[in-house]
Write an enzyme that holds these catalytic residues in place. Structure first.
Site, mmCIF file in Angstrom:
data_model
loop_
_atom_site.group_PDB
_atom_site.id
_atom_site.type_symbol
_atom_site.label_atom_id
_atom_site.label_comp_id
_atom_site.label_asym_id
_atom_site.label_seq_id
_atom_site.Cartn_x
_atom_site.Cartn_y
_atom_site.Cartn_z
ATOM 1 N N SER A 575 0.845 -1.191 0.000
ATOM 2 C CA SER A 575 0.000 0.000 0.000
ATOM 3 C C SER A 575 0.884 1.246 0.000
ATOM 4 O O SER A 575 1.663 1.447 -0.923
ATOM 5 C CB SER A 575 -0.961 -0.040 1.186
ATOM 6 O OG SER A 575 -1.986 0.902 1.038
ATOM 7 N N ASP A 660 -9.816 -3.716 -5.453
ATOM 8 C CA ASP A 660 -9.218 -2.892 -4.406
ATOM 9 C C ASP A 660 -9.800 -1.481 -4.455
ATOM 10 O O ASP A 660 -9.719 -0.805 -5.480
ATOM 11 C CB ASP A 660 -7.700 -2.844 -4.596
ATOM 12 C CG ASP A 660 -6.964 -2.283 -3.393
ATOM 13 O OD1 ASP A 660 -7.586 -1.566 -2.581
ATOM 14 O OD2 ASP A 660 -5.771 -2.574 -3.254
ATOM 15 N N HIS A 695 -8.201 -4.801 -1.339
ATOM 16 C CA HIS A 695 -6.959 -4.322 -0.741
ATOM 17 C C HIS A 695 -6.326 -5.340 0.208
ATOM 18 O O HIS A 695 -5.111 -5.462 0.281
ATOM 19 C CB HIS A 695 -7.233 -3.023 0.020
ATOM 20 C CG HIS A 695 -6.016 -2.214 0.292
ATOM 21 N ND1 HIS A 695 -5.225 -1.687 -0.709
ATOM 22 C CD2 HIS A 695 -5.432 -1.828 1.458
ATOM 23 C CE1 HIS A 695 -4.228 -0.999 -0.179
ATOM 24 N NE2 HIS A 695 -4.326 -1.077 1.129
#
Length: 723
Positions: A575, A660, A695
């Site tokens: 991320s 995501d 995610h």
């Protein structure tokens, strides 16, 4: 021949020493079929008189395009490309299939299949979560009055997950009379939940169903009024708070709060005292609360104190007052208190003053004790204060690097504090501490099936000097039989954003690397809050490059101190940590043999220019707003996608999820395509897209480890360790 030579070396030198004699990997992309090609179609993006050409901007799809059964040409092209990249990754990693299966079985084999959390007592019931052998999802249950009572299953997530590729349940809240359960479900991995209600006496679902929510909420004390948060359907930002009355239509729900500023997140919950419903709104730098008596569900929320830019605080209700943890004239926060009917900041009185070297993170309130969770010198601490005598003491922890934080403590009238303790060598432990007698009782230690002896591993903490003189904490773990040398493989991990501290938790999956001779290290770089609030501020906005420099300088420190060498040094981040990976491979590609970038935020300018993308507006205070030229220029100077160059890069494994909502799949997909076009080396460049997940990757407690096995196999392949 090479594998035979390595096998002979492993026999001669032993399993753990094997890693020390492995020569530099000779893995080359040219040993495999050509990587997928994808069309380029320049989009011209002009801001502040500066023009960027993005040949892969066309890859962006909406959710509707991803889910349609009749895809248009653009959708077909994108999905075909992602599937081609997955197929290519499978081809390149085909020689590791047996290894991946071995790693997966090892990792899953360490997990206790039939397991149960430590029960906690609330409102007459013991609540706990348990897992059954072979099942992916938890079972949420309770027992009335005694742990010997008959079990009541609240939610069996395994049953509710049937028919879904992805499933997540959250926000389980039982009504004050213990009769109704509210819970949220997500079956798409976009973090958009519908909330349902279950009659716990009959097990039947009520007809009430609340759509497009964050999943959680709060019950009023009348047992029929429920407050919840909805999301903007485009940006997915939490936006409105509604009041729902059981039995009434969803369309009749009353709006009680709407956040007009898109840079703020919002949510609603209930105080530990059960006396207040609390609406929280907050941006990166500003907090705001609105409160309502839980006995007055149809009343009007009142603002705790007027919103003030830069004022951050959190609140806890106790008896006739609120405790306030705040940065008011206190960079590292201090503790205040205020009467419950006079809550504006002019009424706040100091309880614990600000300290330059100690960050006050949170508190836990009991009838006779106040417990403060602090952070100093990159370590968490627990300070216990007797509310009557004002005497205080700290809990003592022996390891050089560890993490300790509050567990579930729903009761006021108790002298027992529950907390979680862990380190890179010590499995996660739930401990109950008697604040009167100062005795500890370990309630549960995470079981590692097959056994785990912490004494077989070394847990180190030291500081590496950054180029500007800052002392960056580094936590390292390795097996005692692993020798530090230029031939030792080392995986360096970091995050470095949002003030998120990277505490040294135990991870049983990591044993599969440590037992194969890897060293694992975490660089506690600026941008996190490991060393206090200033540490965070020195790694954001116009100081963001400190995060990248710190990571590179820690890598240099490890090399110079003979922990490893560039031929055996690997990096990993996900991320915002994936942004770190992207920046580092642009700035110092020669330092690393391989890099794993998970769901990487790499297209900084384009993402932060688009306010329809989830999280964008909430994060202007973290990264900057590129509509401001000064911010644009600085962000452009490090944005990984914009700074891909014609140079050699390390071996790269990049992972993402099609659904995501945090970092859209097209960022890593575009980045990989551009790297393929620009890079001048013959190293591996792999993109793996989970076509059903978001995610957090796959749902389920076992399925997610298939990606871990892929990542570890990638590292071992580069080390010539395909077994």
């Amino acid at each position: 021949m090479k594998n035979l030579q390595l096998l002979i070396l492993s026999v001669l030198f032993g399993f753990q020493s094997f890693a020390q004699v492995v020569v530099e990997s000779q893995v080359s992309a040219s040993d495999y079929p050509e990587a997928p090609d994808v069309m380029q179609k320049d989009s011209v993006l002009t801001v502040h008189g500066h023009t960027r050409k993005d040949p892969y901007f066309w890859m962006r799809l909406t959710d509707e395009q991803k889910l349609t059964k009749q895809p248009d040409e653009q959708t077909k092209n994108v999905l075909h490309y992602l599937e081609a990249e997955n197929a290519y990754t499978d081809i390149v990693m085909a020689d590791t299939e047996a290894l991946q299966e071995q790693l997966f079985n090892e990792i899953v084999g360490r997990i206790k299949q039939t397991d149960e959390s430590v029960p906690y007592f609330k409102n007459g019931y013991w609540y706990y979560t348990r897992y059954e052998e072979g099942k992916e999802y938890p079972i949420y249950a309770r027992k009335k009055g005694s742990l010997e009572a008959k079990e009541e299953v609240l939610i069996d997530a395994n049953k509710r997950a049937k028919g879904h590729d992805y499933y997540a349940v959250n926000g389980l809240e039982v009504s004050p009379d213990n009769k109704i359960l509210a819970f949220g479900e997500d079956t798409l991995s976009r973090r958009v939940y519908h909330i349902q209600f279950m009659n716990l006496e009959t097990g039947e679902l009520l007809p009430d169903k609340l759509e497009n929510t964050t999943g959680g909420g709060a019950w009023a004390n009348d047992n029929k009024t429920y407050f919840y948060t909805t999301k903007n359907k485009v940006s997915l930002l939490s936006e409105k708070i509604f009041r729902h009355t059981l039995g009434k239509a969803h369309s009749e729900d009353q709006l009680v709060y709407e956040e007009k500023d898109p840079s703020f997140y919002i949510g609603v919950g209930k105080s530990k005292s059960d006396e207040y419903i609390m609406i929280y709104t907050g941006s990166t730098l500003t907090s705001d609360f609105h409160i309502l008596r839980a006995d007055d569900p149809n009343g009007k929320f009142r603002q705790f104190t007027p919103r003030e830019e830069g004022l951050e605080y959190s609140i806890d209700h106790y008896e006739d007052k609120f405790y306030v943890v705040t940065n008011l004239d206190a960079k590292n926060f201090r503790l205040m208190e205020t009467p419950e009917n006079s809550t504006s900041k002019e009424n706040w009185k100091e309880v614990i003053p600000h300290r330059e070297n100690i960050l006050l993170e949170s508190i836990e309130v009991f009838d006779n004790y106040l417990v403060v969770n602090e952070r100093g010198n990159a370590l968490t601490q627990m300070r216990i204060i007797d509310q009557n005598s004002k005497e205080e003491h700290y809990l003592q922890f022996e390891e050089p690097a560890y993490v300790a934080f509050f567990s579930v403590n729903p009761e006021f009238e108790t002298s027992k504090l529950r907390y979680i303790y862990s380190s890179y060598t010590t499995p996660v432990s739930t401990i109950e501490y008697d604040m009167e007698t100062r005795e500890k009782e370990t309630l549960k230690v995470q079981e590692v099936v097959g056994g785990h002896d912490p004494n077989e591993y070394v847990n180190e903490r030291f500081f590496a000097e950054a180029r500007d003189g800052a002392q960056v904490p580094v936590t390292v773990v390795y097996k005692k039989t692993t020798e530090k040398s230029a031939a030792t493989p080392l995986l360096l991990y970091a995050y470095g954003s949002y003030g998120s501290s990277m505490d040294p938790y135990f991870n049983s999956a990591r044993l599969s690397l440590l037992d194969r001779g890897f060293i694992f290290a975490t660089a506690h770089v600026r941008g996190g809050q490991d060393m206090g609030r200033q540490w965070y501020e020195d790694g954001k906005m116009f100081k963001k490059k400190n995060t990248f420099y710190d990571f590179i300088d820690v890598a240099d420190h490890l090399i110079q101190n003979n922990y490893t060498s560039p031929e055996h040094l690997y990096a990993q981040g996900g991320s915002a940590g994936g942004l770190l990976m992207g920046a580092v491979v642009n700035m110092a590609p020669e330092k690393f043999n391989g890099v794993i970038a998970g769901v990487p935020f790499v297209d900084v300018i384009s993402t932060m220019m688009d306010e329809t993308i989830p999280l964008t507006t909430n994060e202007f205070d973290e990264w900057g707003n590129p509509k401001n030229k000064e911010s644009y220029d600085y962000m452009l100077s490090y944005s990984p996608y914009d700074n891909v160059a014609e140079q050699e890069y390390p071996h790269l494994l990049v992972t993402t999820g099609l659904f995501d909502s945090q970092v859209q799949y097209w960022e890593p997909a575009k980045w990989v395509a551009k790297l393929r076009d620009k890079k001048t080396d013959d190293h591996l460049l792999l993109l793996h897209t989970n076509m059903e997940a978001g995610h957090g990757g796959a749902s389920g407690r076992f399925e997610r480890y298939k990606e871990t096995a892929l990542e570890y196999a990638f590292l071992l392949k580069l080390e010539g360790r395909v077994e």
